[in-house]
Design an enzyme around this catalytic site. Structure first.
Site, PDB file in Angstrom:
ATOM      1  N   THR A 125       0.825  -1.209   0.000  1.00 31.18           N
ATOM      2  CA  THR A 125       0.000   0.000   0.000  1.00 31.18           C
ATOM      3  C   THR A 125       0.860   1.261   0.000  1.00 31.18           C
ATOM      4  OG1 THR A 125      -1.434   1.305   1.473  1.00 31.18           O
ATOM      5  CG2 THR A 125      -0.141  -0.384   2.521  1.00 31.18           C
ATOM      6  N   ASP A 126       0.299   2.335  -0.532  1.00 37.00           N
ATOM      7  CA  ASP A 126       1.019   3.627  -0.496  1.00 37.00           C
ATOM      8  C   ASP A 126       1.139   4.151   0.939  1.00 37.00           C
ATOM      9  OD1 ASP A 126      -1.645   4.349  -0.070  1.00 37.00           O
ATOM     10  OD2 ASP A 126      -1.690   5.912  -1.614  1.00 37.00           O
ATOM     11  N   GLU A 127       0.355   3.549   1.872  1.00 38.40           N
ATOM     12  CA  GLU A 127       0.401   4.035   3.261  1.00 38.40           C
ATOM     13  C   GLU A 127       1.754   3.788   3.916  1.00 38.40           C
ATOM     14  OE1 GLU A 127      -3.167   3.491   5.602  1.00 38.40           O
ATOM     15  OE2 GLU A 127      -4.380   3.311   3.797  1.00 38.40           O
ATOM     16  N   TYR A 153      -1.494  -0.418  11.177  1.00 37.16           N
ATOM     17  CA  TYR A 153      -1.726  -1.068   9.874  1.00 37.16           C
ATOM     18  C   TYR A 153      -0.561  -0.795   8.924  1.00 37.16           C
ATOM     19  CZ  TYR A 153      -3.315  -1.431   5.026  1.00 37.16           C
ATOM     20  OH  TYR A 153      -3.391  -1.697   3.678  1.00 37.16           O
ATOM     21  N   LYS A 157       2.310  -3.355   7.286  1.00 37.49           N
ATOM     22  CA  LYS A 157       2.497  -3.553   5.840  1.00 37.49           C
ATOM     23  C   LYS A 157       3.935  -3.215   5.445  1.00 37.49           C
ATOM     24  CE  LYS A 157      -0.216  -4.490   3.093  1.00 37.49           C
ATOM     25  NZ  LYS A 157      -0.626  -5.839   2.583  1.00 37.49           N
TER      26      LYS A 157
HETATM   27  P1  NAD Z   1     -10.031  -6.937   2.765  1.00 38.22           P
HETATM   28  O1  NAD Z   1      -9.951  -6.667   4.225  1.00 38.22           O
HETATM   29  O2  NAD Z   1     -11.264  -6.621   2.011  1.00 38.22           O
HETATM   30  O3  NAD Z   1      -9.710  -8.483   2.488  1.00 38.22           O
HETATM   31  C1  NAD Z   1      -8.711  -9.181   3.163  1.00 38.22           C
HETATM   32  C2  NAD Z   1      -8.949 -10.677   2.943  1.00 38.22           C
HETATM   33  O4  NAD Z   1      -7.874 -11.390   3.576  1.00 38.22           O
HETATM   34  C3  NAD Z   1     -10.248 -11.189   3.564  1.00 38.22           C
HETATM   35  O5  NAD Z   1     -10.912 -12.040   2.656  1.00 38.22           O
HETATM   36  C4  NAD Z   1      -9.784 -11.973   4.797  1.00 38.22           C
HETATM   37  O6  NAD Z   1     -10.640 -13.056   5.138  1.00 38.22           O
HETATM   38  C5  NAD Z   1      -8.423 -12.461   4.324  1.00 38.22           C
HETATM   39  N1  NAD Z   1      -7.507 -12.750   5.442  1.00 38.22           N
HETATM   40  C6  NAD Z   1      -7.277 -11.966   6.535  1.00 38.22           C
HETATM   41  N2  NAD Z   1      -6.382 -12.562   7.357  1.00 38.22           N
HETATM   42  C7  NAD Z   1      -6.029 -13.729   6.752  1.00 38.22           C
HETATM   43  C8  NAD Z   1      -5.145 -14.779   7.086  1.00 38.22           C
HETATM   44  N3  NAD Z   1      -4.441 -14.732   8.234  1.00 38.22           N
HETATM   45  N4  NAD Z   1      -5.013 -15.814   6.245  1.00 38.22           N
HETATM   46  C9  NAD Z   1      -5.731 -15.878   5.100  1.00 38.22           C
HETATM   47  N5  NAD Z   1      -6.604 -14.928   4.731  1.00 38.22           N
HETATM   48  C10 NAD Z   1      -6.751 -13.853   5.542  1.00 38.22           C
HETATM   49  O7  NAD Z   1      -8.770  -6.179   2.153  1.00 38.22           O
HETATM   50  P2  NAD Z   1      -8.589  -5.465   0.732  1.00 38.22           P
HETATM   51  O8  NAD Z   1      -9.067  -4.062   0.831  1.00 38.22           O
HETATM   52  O9  NAD Z   1      -9.104  -6.341  -0.335  1.00 38.22           O
HETATM   53  O10 NAD Z   1      -6.999  -5.411   0.653  1.00 38.22           O
HETATM   54  C11 NAD Z   1      -6.277  -6.494   0.076  1.00 38.22           C
HETATM   55  C12 NAD Z   1      -4.793  -6.172   0.129  1.00 38.22           C
HETATM   56  O11 NAD Z   1      -4.534  -4.970  -0.590  1.00 38.22           O
HETATM   57  C13 NAD Z   1      -4.273  -5.933   1.550  1.00 38.22           C
HETATM   58  O12 NAD Z   1      -3.003  -6.534   1.635  1.00 38.22           O
HETATM   59  C14 NAD Z   1      -4.171  -4.426   1.661  1.00 38.22           C
HETATM   60  O13 NAD Z   1      -3.147  -4.064   2.554  1.00 38.22           O
HETATM   61  C15 NAD Z   1      -3.842  -4.045   0.241  1.00 38.22           C
HETATM   62  N6  NAD Z   1      -4.281  -2.704  -0.202  1.00 38.22           N
HETATM   63  C16 NAD Z   1      -5.582  -2.314  -0.030  1.00 38.22           C
HETATM   64  C17 NAD Z   1      -5.998  -1.080  -0.518  1.00 38.22           C
HETATM   65  C18 NAD Z   1      -7.432  -0.637  -0.398  1.00 38.22           C
HETATM   66  O14 NAD Z   1      -7.746   0.507  -0.766  1.00 38.22           O
HETATM   67  N7  NAD Z   1      -8.355  -1.458   0.055  1.00 38.22           N
HETATM   68  C19 NAD Z   1      -5.078  -0.228  -1.148  1.00 38.22           C
HETATM   69  C20 NAD Z   1      -3.745  -0.662  -1.284  1.00 38.22           C
HETATM   70  C21 NAD Z   1      -3.370  -1.907  -0.828  1.00 38.22           C
HETATM   71  P1  TYD Z   2     -10.593   4.367   4.672  1.00 38.09           P
HETATM   72  O1  TYD Z   2     -11.598   3.953   3.638  1.00 38.09           O
HETATM   73  O2  TYD Z   2     -10.645   3.756   6.027  1.00 38.09           O
HETATM   74  O3  TYD Z   2      -9.156   4.150   4.002  1.00 38.09           O
HETATM   75  P2  TYD Z   2      -7.681   4.628   4.518  1.00 38.09           P
HETATM   76  O4  TYD Z   2      -7.772   5.104   5.916  1.00 38.09           O
HETATM   77  O5  TYD Z   2      -6.897   3.367   4.411  1.00 38.09           O
HETATM   78  O6  TYD Z   2      -7.256   5.684   3.567  1.00 38.09           O
HETATM   79  O7  TYD Z   2     -10.684   5.947   4.854  1.00 38.09           O
HETATM   80  C1  TYD Z   2     -10.533   6.826   3.756  1.00 38.09           C
HETATM   81  C2  TYD Z   2     -10.583   8.239   4.299  1.00 38.09           C
HETATM   82  O8  TYD Z   2     -11.900   8.491   4.818  1.00 38.09           O
HETATM   83  C3  TYD Z   2      -9.641   8.478   5.478  1.00 38.09           C
HETATM   84  O9  TYD Z   2      -9.116   9.797   5.364  1.00 38.09           O
HETATM   85  C4  TYD Z   2     -10.522   8.361   6.705  1.00 38.09           C
HETATM   86  C5  TYD Z   2     -11.869   8.854   6.201  1.00 38.09           C
HETATM   87  N1  TYD Z   2     -13.059   8.254   6.847  1.00 38.09           N
HETATM   88  C6  TYD Z   2     -14.078   9.083   7.341  1.00 38.09           C
HETATM   89  O10 TYD Z   2     -14.001  10.321   7.258  1.00 38.09           O
HETATM   90  N2  TYD Z   2     -15.161   8.491   7.929  1.00 38.09           N
HETATM   91  C7  TYD Z   2     -15.287   7.137   8.056  1.00 38.09           C
HETATM   92  O11 TYD Z   2     -16.309   6.662   8.635  1.00 38.09           O
HETATM   93  C8  TYD Z   2     -14.248   6.301   7.537  1.00 38.09           C
HETATM   94  C9  TYD Z   2     -14.339   4.814   7.635  1.00 38.09           C
HETATM   95  C10 TYD Z   2     -13.155   6.901   6.919  1.00 38.09           C
END
Ligand code: NAD
Ligand code: TYD
Length: 339
Positions: A125-127, A153, A157
């Site tokens: 992630t970019d985080e 988090y 990562k």
């Molecule tokens: P999500 O929380 O929707 O899904 C995570 C999945 O992993 C779930 O299906 C969960 O059951 C499974 N899981 C959790 N712990 C596990 C374990 N110990 N063993 C096997 N499976 C397990 O997450 P997401 O938003 O789809 O993110 C997926 C990946 O992408 C993550 O690694 C996250 O850090 C990364 N990512 C997410 C975003 C975003 O905007 N959502 C952006 C950049 C990177």
């Molecule tokens: P989120 O979807 O949790 O992603 P991330 O924190 O990984 O970027 O949040 C996106 C942005 O929205 C973040 O700046 C936090 C804000 N946010 C709210 O303002 N209200 C909410 O209820 C949530 C879940 C997030």
């Protein structure tokens, strides 16, 4: 080609499973998922009977389970999406983030080292780069930006990324890493901003906006992320990091107001609530490397993507209603009840 997709019952992993099965009719895709609160088999329902697909329930941190799976399946590629992914939950209870995101990644890397694979891809992630100031719109995250994390988090990562790089340098495990900006689209768990706002607005519930709503995120339609990972696992250079993002910076308030306008709902639903501790101000990706090396560019603009996403939530109400009426209800109450 046989690919193990970990976390494939989650948001991005689920979209990736659908994308890959549609694109490659000669690839075998094995989804390995623990099915935590964020994993949902309903996301995979339409591919469960596909001969090229198999679902396996298990934990990436369970060493003997993972070794058995590698021994049995002999995968060519691992794409690791499995993670605890919600910043707010990591602030409440960090430990599971360390276990899954760091130790789980370590177990997968050990399995790759032991059994041999063509590629291990870490979905990061970019985080991991921390945040950028709001008043420096000239600054972007490049692959050279130092790691500087804010939440448990992002720290977990970043730790995983360092471990992945160490297995490349020390053991020559063929790895790649992608660091993507915020995704949105179908199958997004409604604890995250965009699906939470859509679900609450449809139910005429308050829309919790942290602080002043001025924090900026760089939004990418989930399918564009899947296309980027597909390009990296096939043509990315071993040992390299690729940033993925499409210059779609929006303040949270802009995002919320866009959704309200699309749904024809009133801005009176917006409720400013206590800010997230350590809240990152701005994320913004410089995608020059992946554009130049792998010819990747986002195909979906924010305007188009948000319309498609809203339509998906309107067409698939039972998918998210089942979640918000289940155990997630208790989380929501605990998280937002004091506001
Ligand atoms: P999500 O929380 O929707 O899904 C995570 C999945 O992993 C779930 O299906 C969960 O059951 C499974 N899981 C959790 N712990 C596990 C374990 N110990 N063993 C096997 N499976 C397990 O997450 P997401 O938003 O789809 O993110 C997926 C990946 O992408 C993550 O690694 C996250 O850090 C990364 N990512 C997410 C975003 C975003 O905007 N959502 C952006 C950049 C990177
Ligand atoms: P989120 O979807 O949790 O992603 P991330 O924190 O990984 O970027 O949040 C996106 C942005 O929205 C973040 O700046 C936090 C804000 N946010 C709210 O303002 N209200 C909410 O209820 C949530 C879940 C997030």
């Amino acid at each position: 080609m046989k690919i193990i997709v970990t976390g494939g019952a989650g948001f991005i992993g689920g979209n990736f499973v659908h994308y890959m099965l549609k694109k490659y009719n000669n690839y075998k895709i094995i989804c390995l998922d623990k099915l935590t609160y964020a994993g949902n088999l309903a996301t995979l329902e339409s591919v469960m009977s596909n001969d090229n697909f198999k679902f396996v329930q298990g934990d990436i941190a369970d060493r003997s389970f993972i070794y058995n799976l590698f021994q049995e399946e002999k995968p060519d590629i691992i794409v690791n999406f499995a993670a605890e992914s919600h910043v707010d939950r990591s602030i409440e209870d960090p430990e599971i983030f360390l276990k899954t995101n760091i130790l789980g990644t370590g177990v997968l890397l050990d399995a790759c080292k032991k059994y041999g694979i063509k590629r291990y891809h870490q979905v990061s992630t970019d985080e991991v780069y921390g945040d950028l100031p709001l008043d420096r719109t000239d600054l972007f995250f490049t692959e050279e930006t130092p790691i500087h994390t804010s939440s448990p988090y992002s720290a977990s990562k970043a730790s995983a990324d360092l471990l992945v790089q160490s297995y490349y340098r020390t053991f020559k495990v063929p790895v790649t890493i992608s660091r993507c900006s915020n995704n949105y689209g179908p199958y997004h768990f409604p604890e995250k901003l965009i699906p939470l706002i859509i679900a609450n607005a449809l139910n005429d519930k308050n829309l919790p906006v942290y602080g002043k709503g001025e924090n900026v995120r760089d939004w990418l339609y989930v399918q564009d992320h899947c296309i980027g990972i597909d390009k990296i696992i096939h043509n990315g250079k071993i040992g390299e990091v690729y940033n993925i993002g499409g210059h779609n910076e929006k303040t949270n308030l802009e995002v919320v107001k866009t959704i309200l306008k699309e749904l024809g709902k009133s801005e009176d639903l917006i409720k400013y609530v206590t800010d997230r501790p350590g809240h990152d101000m701005r994320y913004a990706i410089d995608p020059t490397k992946i554009k130049n090396e792998l010819n990747w560019e986002p195909e979906t603009s924010f305007n188009e993507g948000i319309k498609k996403t809203i339509k998906w939530y309107l067409d698939n109400t039972s998918w998210w209603e089942n979640i918000i009426n289940g155990e997630y209800k208790d989380y929501y109450k605990k998280m937002y009840e004091n506001n």
